[in-house]
Write a protein that holds these residues in place. Sequence first.
Motif, PDB file in Angstrom:
ATOM      1  N   UNK A  87       0.236  -1.164  -0.272  1.00  0.00           N
ATOM      2  CA  UNK A  87       0.041   0.022  -0.297  1.00  0.00           C
ATOM      3  C   UNK A  87       1.020   0.957   0.289  1.00  0.00           C
ATOM      4  N   UNK A  88       1.691   1.106   0.721  1.00  0.00           N
ATOM      5  CA  UNK A  88       2.389   2.128   0.970  1.00  0.00           C
ATOM      6  C   UNK A  88       3.524   2.518  -0.200  1.00  0.00           C
ATOM      7  N   UNK A  89       3.831   1.418  -1.358  1.00  0.00           N
ATOM      8  CA  UNK A  89       5.201   1.711  -2.218  1.00  0.00           C
ATOM      9  C   UNK A  89       4.249   2.551  -2.768  1.00  0.00           C
ATOM     10  N   UNK A  90       2.498   1.836  -3.626  1.00  0.00           N
ATOM     11  CA  UNK A  90       2.037   2.281  -4.480  1.00  0.00           C
ATOM     12  C   UNK A  90       0.904   3.218  -4.463  1.00  0.00           C
ATOM     13  N   UNK A  91       0.659   3.636  -3.525  1.00  0.00           N
ATOM     14  CA  UNK A  91       1.358   5.327  -2.463  1.00  0.00           C
ATOM     15  C   UNK A  91       1.616   6.452  -2.746  1.00  0.00           C
ATOM     16  N   UNK A  92       3.277   6.001  -3.056  1.00  0.00           N
ATOM     17  CA  UNK A  92       4.533   6.926  -3.011  1.00  0.00           C
ATOM     18  C   UNK A  92       4.453   6.607  -4.598  1.00  0.00           C
ATOM     19  N   UNK A  93       4.060   6.296  -5.448  1.00  0.00           N
ATOM     20  CA  UNK A  93       4.245   6.163  -6.659  1.00  0.00           C
ATOM     21  C   UNK A  93       2.599   6.791  -7.465  1.00  0.00           C
ATOM     22  N   UNK A  94       1.737   5.971  -7.158  1.00  0.00           N
ATOM     23  CA  UNK A  94       0.743   7.455  -7.539  1.00  0.00           C
ATOM     24  C   UNK A  94       0.794   8.939  -7.109  1.00  0.00           C
ATOM     25  N   UNK A  95       1.101   9.129  -5.713  1.00  0.00           N
ATOM     26  CA  UNK A  95       2.179  10.299  -5.176  1.00  0.00           C
ATOM     27  C   UNK A  95       3.158  11.568  -6.448  1.00  0.00           C
ATOM     28  N   UNK A  96       4.332  10.407  -6.782  1.00  0.00           N
ATOM     29  CA  UNK A  96       4.755  10.819  -7.331  1.00  0.00           C
ATOM     30  C   UNK A  96       4.454  11.220  -9.333  1.00  0.00           C
TER      31      UNK A  96
END
Length: 616
Positions: A87-96
């Motif tokens: 979840x945190x990796x996907x969130x960081x990816x989408x935020x980027x």
Amino acid sequence: MRGGPGLALVTAAVGRQPRLLAAGISAGLLWTGTKLAAPLLVARTIDAGVLGGDSGQLWLGVALFTGLAVVGAGFAGLRRYFGQSLAFVVEADLRDRLLARMVRLPAAYHDRYPSGVLLARVTTDLQQVQQPLINIPIMVSNVAMLVGTAILLAWIDPVLAVVALAPAVAVFAVAVRFTRQLGPRALALQSELGVLAGIVEESIAGVRTTKGLGTEDDERRRVRDQAGQVQRAALRLSSVRATYLPLVELLPAFGLVGVLWIGGLRVAHGALTVGELVQFSYFGLIIVGPLRIAGMTASQLKRSAVSARLIAAVLDEQPEPTAIEPTASAGSPATTASAAPPAGSGGGLEVRFEGVTFGYAPERHVLRELDLVVPAGTCVAVVGATGSGKTTLAALVPRFYDVDAGRIHVGGRDVRDWSLTELRAQLGLGFEDAFLFSGTIRDNLRFGAPTADDDQLRAAVRLAGAQDVVAGRPGGCDAPVGERGLGLSGGQRQRLSLARALVTDPPVLLLDSPTSAVDPAKEAEIVASLATVIRGRTTILIAHRPAVIALADQVVLLEGGRVAATGTHQELLASSPYYRQVLATQPDGPVSPDGPAGPDGPDPEAPARRDALVTP
């Protein structure tokens, strides 16, 4: 989460993390295996060890059950860990991706959407997307639990299997109805949260104005009123959940009651053993958890779907083109001009406006069929009343906006035939509202030129007349400027912003009121610096003050989005009443062709002083 761009966006983001996804699901399935094995072990232990009087089977069953509990707890921890990591990796990816798209979106998009709304996309909405992603391994393992339980119960006793699993069907039917009601209310809540974020961001950014006007209570009331809107939207959403979740708690209990009743009768008639009844009851208990989680997950998924759709809408917006668009200027004569020199090579480039018409809204044109030529290496001051189109004219050169009609050429090439990176590398921009980023003075000076050395920074600071700004701060170039540069005065921010524009030695300068935030004494220093800065560069100087206008080789007077008059400062003072009227609104007042009038008439030394401003 229903289909659509939001689901496609999240699915693709999750798919880019196959290892974390596989690890989380594997841990979840292994956890499911321990849970399904436990009731089978309990049935054997009771029938053989307790009722059969075999102490060996009893102790073996206890030991195996303990081992299953320990192993299951370990897999439960791994399931949660990998789910959160995913979840945190996907969130960081989408935020980027989201931030990268936001900074590439055209200025017109940012004009339409307040910064607080975009902030909500990057914070609140991403958090809503992230929450159900944590539960992906849990959801998969729960589905496997229900399927495995159904198979095992049907194998043991089909009649009791129907009784035990009926609540799962009922929960699914309730969930479908629940999600239909939840969608519009979740969207309303997210919209209200976006508005609230905008108001809070505005309140914090404008705190000095609020304090200066003594309107703290009014601002507090504005935030409280919008917070009340959020609260009401949240309560409408919660009312649906408050109706649904008790049903999720109640329905599995009915299944357990049915198992105990019918199973007890079957034990009494010898159709089931006691161990098998306990086993059925155990299975009934372990499916309660997945059914309860399914209810909470349905709520999360709906809000997540709404947020994902809002994020996908931003990512679907057309960004500014970074590559050359060969068809953008279709219908215009083919350009034969050679490529412009790279940024930093010195020398100016001609800037030409040909029949330019532009408006921020359809049929509300700010510029109308404007023709203007700024010869290479010359300075043109653009003067006009508020709303005449001065700032808009400058914003069209770097393609913050595209013209509605006509063409703009830089260095003989239509700006639409440049890549944006190449075009903007030729331009040095200085805005009236000078914005500095949090960090040090050095960080801000290098913002557009990260490889600039100290000699380049010192030269730019000197040209902008900002030596005292740097020298007066503890640490010099390494001194922090504070959030948005608010640790500096308006004039200091303006001079550092000008220095930042000069670091790359651009051939074209676009300066918007470069002395608007400084006092007259400091203005004289900046004007003297500007006289050096503009030499040999093509400069479009949006100016209000006569001392700055006097630097220009030519002055262009705008009225109603058109060129009303051109000439030197002195020529327009002598020939244009409207020009004198525009200057009269400035603090310095109009300047006569012979210089500012003193108490005894024109000052005979004024022309010499004005000439000195442009003398190297």
